[in-house]
Design a protein around this motif. Structure first.
Motif, PDB file in Angstrom:
ATOM      1  N   ARG A   1      54.676   5.441  49.225  1.00 46.52           N
ATOM      2  CA  ARG A   1      54.355   4.455  48.197  1.00 46.52           C
ATOM      3  C   ARG A   1      55.651   3.939  47.587  1.00 46.52           C
ATOM      4  NH1 ARG A   1      53.915   4.568  42.711  1.00 46.52           N
ATOM      5  NH2 ARG A   1      54.348   6.818  42.717  1.00 46.52           N
ATOM      6  N   GLU A   2      55.752   2.618  47.387  1.00 43.77           N
ATOM      7  CA  GLU A   2      56.945   2.023  46.794  1.00 43.77           C
ATOM      8  C   GLU A   2      56.553   0.839  45.916  1.00 43.77           C
ATOM      9  OE1 GLU A   2      61.238   1.023  48.558  1.00 43.77           O
ATOM     10  OE2 GLU A   2      59.713  -0.437  49.179  1.00 43.77           O
ATOM     11  N   ARG A   3      57.222   0.729  44.773  1.00 40.72           N
ATOM     12  CA  ARG A   3      57.023  -0.405  43.873  1.00 40.72           C
ATOM     13  C   ARG A   3      58.382  -0.938  43.436  1.00 40.72           C
ATOM     14  NH1 ARG A   3      57.401  -1.050  38.566  1.00 40.72           N
ATOM     15  NH2 ARG A   3      57.653   1.212  38.274  1.00 40.72           N
TER      16      ARG A   3
ATOM     17  N   THR B   1      57.946 -10.056  38.861  1.00 42.41           N
ATOM     18  CA  THR B   1      57.333 -10.021  40.190  1.00 42.41           C
ATOM     19  C   THR B   1      57.326  -8.589  40.685  1.00 42.41           C
ATOM     20  OG1 THR B   1      58.122 -12.254  40.710  1.00 42.41           O
ATOM     21  CG2 THR B   1      57.447 -10.866  42.562  1.00 42.41           C
ATOM     22  N   GLN B   2      56.163  -8.126  41.129  1.00 36.70           N
ATOM     23  CA  GLN B   2      56.026  -6.776  41.649  1.00 36.70           C
ATOM     24  C   GLN B   2      55.710  -6.795  43.138  1.00 36.70           C
ATOM     25  OE1 GLN B   2      53.354  -4.256  39.492  1.00 36.70           O
ATOM     26  NE2 GLN B   2      54.744  -4.033  37.744  1.00 36.70           N
ATOM     27  N   ASN B   3      56.507  -6.033  43.890  1.00 30.87           N
ATOM     28  CA  ASN B   3      56.329  -5.899  45.338  1.00 30.87           C
ATOM     29  C   ASN B   3      55.909  -4.453  45.610  1.00 30.87           C
ATOM     30  OD1 ASN B   3      56.640  -5.748  48.160  1.00 30.87           O
ATOM     31  ND2 ASN B   3      58.200  -7.345  48.109  1.00 30.87           N
ATOM     32  N   ARG B   4      54.686  -4.267  46.098  1.00 24.18           N
ATOM     33  CA  ARG B   4      54.152  -2.928  46.333  1.00 24.18           C
ATOM     34  C   ARG B   4      53.938  -2.689  47.831  1.00 24.18           C
ATOM     35  NH1 ARG B   4      51.766  -0.561  41.675  1.00 24.18           N
ATOM     36  NH2 ARG B   4      51.689  -1.987  39.892  1.00 24.18           N
ATOM     37  N   VAL B   5      54.269  -1.456  48.267  1.00 17.80           N
ATOM     38  CA  VAL B   5      54.036  -1.036  49.646  1.00 17.80           C
ATOM     39  C   VAL B   5      53.357   0.332  49.602  1.00 17.80           C
ATOM     40  CG1 VAL B   5      55.074  -0.451  51.863  1.00 17.80           C
ATOM     41  CG2 VAL B   5      56.045  -2.298  50.495  1.00 17.80           C
ATOM     42  N   GLU B   6      52.223   0.459  50.251  1.00 13.54           N
ATOM     43  CA  GLU B   6      51.496   1.729  50.308  1.00 13.54           C
ATOM     44  C   GLU B   6      50.923   1.928  51.698  1.00 13.54           C
ATOM     45  OE1 GLU B   6      48.591   2.462  47.342  1.00 13.54           O
ATOM     46  OE2 GLU B   6      49.820   1.699  45.691  1.00 13.54           O
TER      47      GLU B   6
END
Length: 224
Positions: A137-139, A149-154
């Motif tokens: 998980r990364e934010r 701006t939020q970039n999320r990776v899960e």
């Protein structure tokens, strides 16, 4: 004539095999009596690392703060002298605050196998390998012109952990480990960007190398 050949052949192979079998038996006996990593024992351990960094950006008038910690819990049994089979749980977290804020977390669990190369009673160099299942998980948050701006990776996937180190044993019961971890994971993830509402699927590779310090307990029985 065939009997003489058979006798000579038997004598020849006896001369070759007997010293080898004797040496092997002596080595096995020596391992079982001298090495703390002997067959039938259990090893339960905890290892980890922690670090923090602060960077002052003079020209930009700001600062960045980064912290990182990781730990792993392992348990296993020596199925043979100096061969350990068990399970490993691993967690890693990174956090940074500044012009760009980033937070990431990796969780891993899987079976492990380790080999201790020396039969010395005070410790040994070891190699441990663990394939298994990983979650990531990364934010990443960026502030620009007053908007965030939020970039999320899960996602989740598979990977492996490799450990190289030295284990120092005290009184045949307590072991202290020092070494390096090499981890790599392949993650099938979903990426989302807000407030734009963009969504995409992608495959990412997560890798890291870190030094670790560990504490282990060697037991003849598993707590009972």
């Amino acid at each position: 004539m065939p009997k003489r050949i058979l006798f000579a052949s038997s004598l020849f192979w006896s001369m070759i095999l007997f010293p080898s079998l004797t040496t092997y038996a002596q080595q096995t006996q020596q391992d079982s009596t001298s090495t703390p990593f002997r067959k039938g024992r259990w090893l339960t351990g905890l290892a980890g690392s922690i670090s923090s960094t602060t960077s002052v950006l003079g020209s930009a008038g700001g600062s960045d703060f980064t912290s990182q910690y990781s730990f792993d819990i392992s348990n296993g049994k020596f199925v043979s002298d100096r061969w350990l089979v068990g399970v490993l749980f691993f967690a890693n977290r990174d956090n940074s605050e500044g012009l760009v804020s980033r937070e990431s977390e990796t969780l891993f669990i899987g079976p492990s196998i380790a080999h201790y190369l020396s039969n010395l009673e005070y410790g040994s160099v070891f190699v441990k390998v663990a394939p298994g299942y990983a979650q990531f998980r990364e934010r990443v948050s960026t502030v620009q012109n007053g908007s965030t701006t939020q970039n999320r990776v899960e996602g989740s996937g598979i990977g492996g952990a490799l450990s190289l180190g030295y284990s120092y044993v005290i009184h045949d019961r307590i072991a202290f480990d020092l070494g390096v971890n090499i981890n790599t994971f392949w993650i099938g993830a979903e990426r989302s960007v807000d407030p734009d509402g963009l969504r995409s699927d992608e495959t990412i590779n997560v890798s890291d190398i870190a030094f670790f310090f560990g504490f282990n307990v060697l037991l003849d029985r598993f707590f009972f």
